[in-house]
Design a protein around this motif. Structure first.
Motif, PDB file in Angstrom:
ATOM      1  N   THR A  97       5.271  55.105   9.685  1.00  0.00           N
ATOM      2  CA  THR A  97       4.077  54.980  10.522  1.00  0.00           C
ATOM      3  C   THR A  97       3.050  55.978   9.997  1.00  0.00           C
ATOM      4  O   THR A  97       3.364  56.822   9.159  1.00  0.00           O
ATOM      5  N   ARG A  98       1.841  55.916  10.504  1.00  0.00           N
ATOM      6  CA  ARG A  98       0.773  56.789  10.004  1.00  0.00           C
ATOM      7  C   ARG A  98       0.859  58.221  10.546  1.00  0.00           C
ATOM      8  O   ARG A  98       0.015  59.056  10.229  1.00  0.00           O
ATOM      9  N   GLU A 101       1.494  63.818   3.782  1.00  0.00           N
ATOM     10  CA  GLU A 101       1.020  64.987   3.033  1.00  0.00           C
ATOM     11  C   GLU A 101       1.330  64.782   1.560  1.00  0.00           C
ATOM     12  O   GLU A 101       2.216  63.990   1.207  1.00  0.00           O
ATOM     13  N   ARG A 102       0.613  65.535   0.710  1.00  0.00           N
ATOM     14  CA  ARG A 102       0.855  65.449  -0.739  1.00  0.00           C
ATOM     15  C   ARG A 102       0.388  66.717  -1.427  1.00  0.00           C
ATOM     16  O   ARG A 102      -0.457  67.448  -0.917  1.00  0.00           O
ATOM     17  N   GLU A 114      -5.766  60.249  -6.498  1.00  0.00           N
ATOM     18  CA  GLU A 114      -5.907  59.896  -5.083  1.00  0.00           C
ATOM     19  C   GLU A 114      -7.209  60.493  -4.575  1.00  0.00           C
ATOM     20  O   GLU A 114      -7.356  61.700  -4.506  1.00  0.00           O
ATOM     21  N   LYS A 115      -8.144  59.632  -4.200  1.00  0.00           N
ATOM     22  CA  LYS A 115      -9.469  60.106  -3.803  1.00  0.00           C
ATOM     23  C   LYS A 115      -9.851  59.710  -2.381  1.00  0.00           C
ATOM     24  O   LYS A 115     -10.821  60.196  -1.837  1.00  0.00           O
ATOM     25  N   GLY A 116      -9.099  58.801  -1.775  1.00  0.00           N
ATOM     26  CA  GLY A 116      -9.495  58.272  -0.477  1.00  0.00           C
ATOM     27  C   GLY A 116      -8.634  58.755   0.661  1.00  0.00           C
ATOM     28  O   GLY A 116      -8.039  59.823   0.618  1.00  0.00           O
ATOM     29  N   LYS A 117      -8.591  57.927   1.696  1.00  0.00           N
ATOM     30  CA  LYS A 117      -7.760  58.202   2.862  1.00  0.00           C
ATOM     31  C   LYS A 117      -6.914  56.962   3.135  1.00  0.00           C
ATOM     32  O   LYS A 117      -7.001  55.973   2.419  1.00  0.00           O
ATOM     33  N   VAL A 123      -2.937  67.515   3.955  1.00  0.00           N
ATOM     34  CA  VAL A 123      -2.678  66.460   4.937  1.00  0.00           C
ATOM     35  C   VAL A 123      -3.555  65.262   4.591  1.00  0.00           C
ATOM     36  O   VAL A 123      -4.750  65.395   4.321  1.00  0.00           O
ATOM     37  N   THR A 124      -2.948  64.083   4.592  1.00  0.00           N
ATOM     38  CA  THR A 124      -3.675  62.848   4.313  1.00  0.00           C
ATOM     39  C   THR A 124      -4.299  62.326   5.597  1.00  0.00           C
ATOM     40  O   THR A 124      -3.636  62.251   6.632  1.00  0.00           O
ATOM     41  N   ASN A 125      -5.578  61.980   5.530  1.00  0.00           N
ATOM     42  CA  ASN A 125      -6.271  61.408   6.684  1.00  0.00           C
ATOM     43  C   ASN A 125      -5.782  59.973   6.883  1.00  0.00           C
ATOM     44  O   ASN A 125      -6.000  59.114   6.035  1.00  0.00           O
ATOM     45  N   GLN A 126      -5.113  59.738   7.987  1.00  0.00           N
ATOM     46  CA  GLN A 126      -4.611  58.403   8.309  1.00  0.00           C
ATOM     47  C   GLN A 126      -5.315  57.838   9.548  1.00  0.00           C
ATOM     48  O   GLN A 126      -4.762  57.018  10.271  1.00  0.00           O
ATOM     49  N   SER A 127      -6.565  58.251   9.778  1.00  0.00           N
ATOM     50  CA  SER A 127      -7.322  57.722  10.921  1.00  0.00           C
ATOM     51  C   SER A 127      -8.345  56.695  10.438  1.00  0.00           C
ATOM     52  O   SER A 127      -8.827  56.767   9.307  1.00  0.00           O
ATOM     53  N   GLY A 128      -8.668  55.735  11.286  1.00  0.00           N
ATOM     54  CA  GLY A 128      -9.647  54.698  10.939  1.00  0.00           C
ATOM     55  C   GLY A 128      -9.153  53.790   9.828  1.00  0.00           C
ATOM     56  O   GLY A 128      -9.926  53.376   8.966  1.00  0.00           O
TER      57      GLY A 128
END
Length: 188
Positions: free
Chosen positions: A151-152, A49-50, A56-59, A178-183
């Protein structure tokens, strides 16, 4: 003075448009990790999270720290953009005062002052809570906060504890995203 007021309002509007976390007054001064060991902190951390950050623009955001021979730390931040490309930036971090090793300064561009990087809490093996805040003319401040993990994913119980620490430090946790940490397989 009128020109300063106009510039100030324009800056606040730009910061709000970018989703930055800015506030009137000076930065809070939360307590940092006691007996921080920078060597144990080295390695890869994944953003869970941030607070909003225009840069920061991505995942799949992650940071990798490695100790350099001169005692400074190499910092490599990377994220996966929506076009499938990895965006990264490298910089250096250094402990500002050896009596407070959890307070570091990070720089990604030569000639630009270091940004604060305060490790508020970490167990070195699973989570880290980082805070950064910069004052502007004693009138307002812009702050950032990151919940990081080795870990993610991170358990809800740990996230709640870290939220409590941020709130106690005066940080508005309602703005955390919440930061997307999928894919994120391409990131390894």
């Amino acid at each position: 003075m009128k020109a300063f007021q106009v510039l100030f309002v324009l800056y606040l509007a730009a910061a709000a448009a970018e989703g930055q976390s800015f506030h009137l007054g000076v930065c809070p001064r939360p307590s940092v990790q006691e007996d921080f060991n920078v060597t144990k902190y080295m390695g890869t951390w994944y953003e869970i999270e941030r607070l909003p950050a225009a840069f920061e623009k991505g995942k799949c955001n992650q940071a990798t720290y490695s100790l350099l021979t001169d005692g400074t730390v190499n910092v490599r931040n990377a994220e996966l953009l929506s076009n499938g490309k990895i965006s990264s930036i490298e910089g250096t971090a250094k402990v500002k005062d050896t009596s407070q090793p959890a307070i570091l300064g990070v720089s990604f561009f030569k000639g630009v002052p270091d940004a604060p990087y305060w490790v508020l809490s970490t167990d070195y093996q699973s989570y880290a809570l980082v805070y950064s805040c910069s004052d502007y003319f004693g009138l307002f401040h812009v702050d950032f906060a990151w919940i990081l993990a080795r870990t993610r994913v991170l358990t809800d119980a740990v996230i709640i504890q870290l939220h409590d620490k941020l709130a106690a430090a005066g940080v508005n946790i309602n703005r955390l995203t919440v930061t997307n940490q999928s894919g994120c397989d391409i990131m390894t």
